[in-house]
Structure formats: structure tokens, C-alpha cells
Design an enzyme around this catalytic site. Structure first.
Site, short mmCIF file in Angstrom:
data_model
loop_
_atom_site.label_atom_id
_atom_site.label_comp_id
_atom_site.label_asym_id
_atom_site.label_seq_id
_atom_site.Cartn_x
_atom_site.Cartn_y
_atom_site.Cartn_z
N GLU A 156 11.89 1.82 -4.00
CA GLU A 156 11.76 3.18 -3.43
C GLU A 156 12.67 3.35 -2.22
OE1 GLU A 156 7.48 3.04 -3.27
OE2 GLU A 156 7.47 3.03 -5.46
N GLY A 192 1.14 -2.59 -6.26
CA GLY A 192 1.06 -1.30 -5.60
C GLY A 192 -0.32 -0.68 -5.78
N GLY A 193 -0.42 0.23 -6.72
CA GLY A 193 -1.65 1.01 -6.93
C GLY A 193 -2.92 0.19 -6.98
N TRP A 251 0.82 -1.22 0.00
CA TRP A 251 0.00 0.00 0.00
C TRP A 251 0.85 1.27 0.00
CZ3 TRP A 251 -4.29 -1.29 4.20
CH2 TRP A 251 -5.01 -2.42 3.76
N LYS A 252 2.15 1.12 0.17
CA LYS A 252 3.08 2.27 0.21
C LYS A 252 2.57 3.32 1.21
CE LYS A 252 4.44 1.11 -4.41
NZ LYS A 252 5.01 1.53 -5.67
#
Ligand code: PGA
Length: 251
Positions: A97, A234-235, A10-11
Site C-alpha cells: 500500500e 492484516g484483517g 492493523w493498517k
């Protein structure tokens, strides 16, 4: 047969209420699915609330990162023991990241990986080349360095608890996905590296997830490739129905 592993990263997204809402929606959508290991990796501050909702479900909880000490004077860091305390069974280590924006290098990531494993967490260890590296013909060198240094010192048994996530940096959050053939080529290369470094038994059992703009409409095709054993999403993991559709694509 390697059981597919599909994780949502989910970052730095979702406040507590949104994170809880998402897993409340996800739980019934994936209930009864046992052919794929399902993990969600929320932010540290939402882990506890999410873990309360996940109790008794088939969704495991993971951290997005962790430090290489159990406790002490390491301001703002989170230990594997703390992740386990709030219900995590997994952690991501080495996301691009972290490498790009926070300067985490191969040596540090190797230490983190080993400490997380020794602490009893399973680890998704991320690798992947940038666009410049790919276009400059350096992809294989970069993957070789990341695998050789990043996974150094692991035993054959460790690979029951480690998955490798191949995430080409140019595909992360860009909407540009590696084609199934590009993914397969890189995954086969990585599996070959693992065979050289750790032997055939490790190469056969280790799961290699693909990450980088995985969505409901490309997930099944990617995971149908023989060396693609799941996804790190991710997104598209931020919506319950989209993530559930990706999970079903792994079956
Ligand atoms: P993305 O992110 O699916 O949004 O491209 C993948 C990841 O960084 O793990």
C-alpha cells in the site's frame, strides 16, 4: 530451524480505546507461547497506549512505516528513533500500500530499510507482485527487482534483523489467498534470489513471511510449507481470538 514470525498489520484501523482493548484481549491468549515471534503493528497514534499494555508480555511492537531521518523538518513523518521511544522493536518497510498509493519505490525503500536497521529496529520488508504482473508472466521479474534493489547493500549480519514478507498484492484484503503451493513456489524463488545475492548462509537464516488474506483456517497449512516462516496478517489481526489462532497455527 527458522523461528516463525507472525505479525499483525492493523493498517489504518482502530481508535485508541479499540487498540488497547484488542491487545488486552490478545495478551492472555498468547501468554507462554515462545515458539513463535509475535508482533503487532498499530497506527502511530495508538503505539504509545498499546505499548503500555504490552509491557512484560511476549508480544513485540512494530511501526507500519518510518522515515529515513532521525528528526527535523519532515512534516508528518516518523523516525525509527521515535518508534523505539514508544517501545517498538520492529517496523514494516515497503508494504504494497505504501508502494501503490504513496509512490514509494525500490530506491527509497532501500534507504528506509538501511536507516531503520542502522537505528536499531528490526524490519519486515514487503515485496509482492500485482495480479496484472502475475498474469502477464512478470512475477519473477518483479520479485527479482524488488529483492535486488530493495535489499541492496545489506550485510550477512543484517539478515538477523530483517525478515522478508512475500505479499502478493492480489491476495491482500481480497479474501483470495495464495494456495500453499503458490506461496511455497514464490518463497522458494525469493530464497533462491537471496542465495544468489547474499550467499547460502543468508538464504538459510532469513525468515520469509507470507501475507495476503491469512486467516485462522488457512494459516497452519500455509506455514507448514518449508519456505513459509510465518505470516503478516492484516484483517484477521483485528480480532484477538482469530489472531491467536493464526499464531498457534505457526507452532
Ligand atoms: P490482509 O492484509 O491479511 O488483510 O490481506 C495483509 C497485509 O496487507 O499485510
Amino acid at each position: 530451524m527458522r523461528k516463525p514470525l507472525v505479525a499483525g498489520n492493523w493498517k489504518m484501523n482502530l481508535l485508541v480505546a479499540d487498540a488497547v482493548k484488542l491487545v488486552k484481549e490478545l495478551k492472555p491468549l498468547v501468554q507462554g507461547i515462545s515458539g513463535v515471534d509475535i508482533v503487532v503493528c498499530p497506527t502511530f497514534v495508538t503505539l504509545y497506549a498499546v505499548s503500555e499494555v504490552l509491557k512484560g508480555s511476549n508480544i513485540e511492537l512494530g511501526g507500519q512505516n518510518c522515515y529515513l531521518k532521525e528528526s527535523g523538518a519532515f512534516t508528518a513523518e516518523i523516525s525509527p528513533q521515535m518508534l523505539k521511544d514508544v517501545g517498538c522493536t520492529w517496523t514494516i518497510v515497503g508494504h504494497s500500500e505504501r508502494r501503490q498509493f504513496f509512490g514509494e519505490d525500490d530506491a527509497l525503500l532501500n534507504e528506509k530499510l538501511k536507516f531503520a536497521l542502522a537505528s536499531g529496529l528490526k524490519v519486515m520488508f514487503c515485496i509482492g507482485e500485482t495480479l496484472d504482473e502475475r498474469q502477464g508472466g512478470k512475477m519473477n521479474d518483479v520479485l527479482t527487482r524488488q529483492v535486488t534493489k530493495g535489499l541492496a547493500g545489506l550485510s550477512e549480519a543484517d539478515f538477523d534483523e530483517v525478515s522478508v514478507a512475500y505479499e502478493p498484492v492480489w491476495a491482500i484484503g481480497t479474501g483470495v489467498t495464495a494456495s500453499p503451493d503458490q506461496a511455497q513456489e514464490a518463497h522458494a524463488f525469493v530464497r533462491g534470489l537471496l542465495k544468489t545475492q547474499f550467499g547460502a548462509a543468508v538464504a538459510d537464516k532469513v525468515r520469509i513471511q507470507y501475507g495476503g488474506s491469512v486467516k485462522a483456517d488457512n494459516a497452519a497449512e500455509l506455514m507448514a510449507k518449508p519456505d513459509v516462516d510465518g505470516a503478516l496478517v492484516g484483517g484477521a489481526a483485528l480480532k484477538a481470538d482469530g489472531f491467536a489462532a493464526i499464531l498457534k497455527g505457526a507452532l
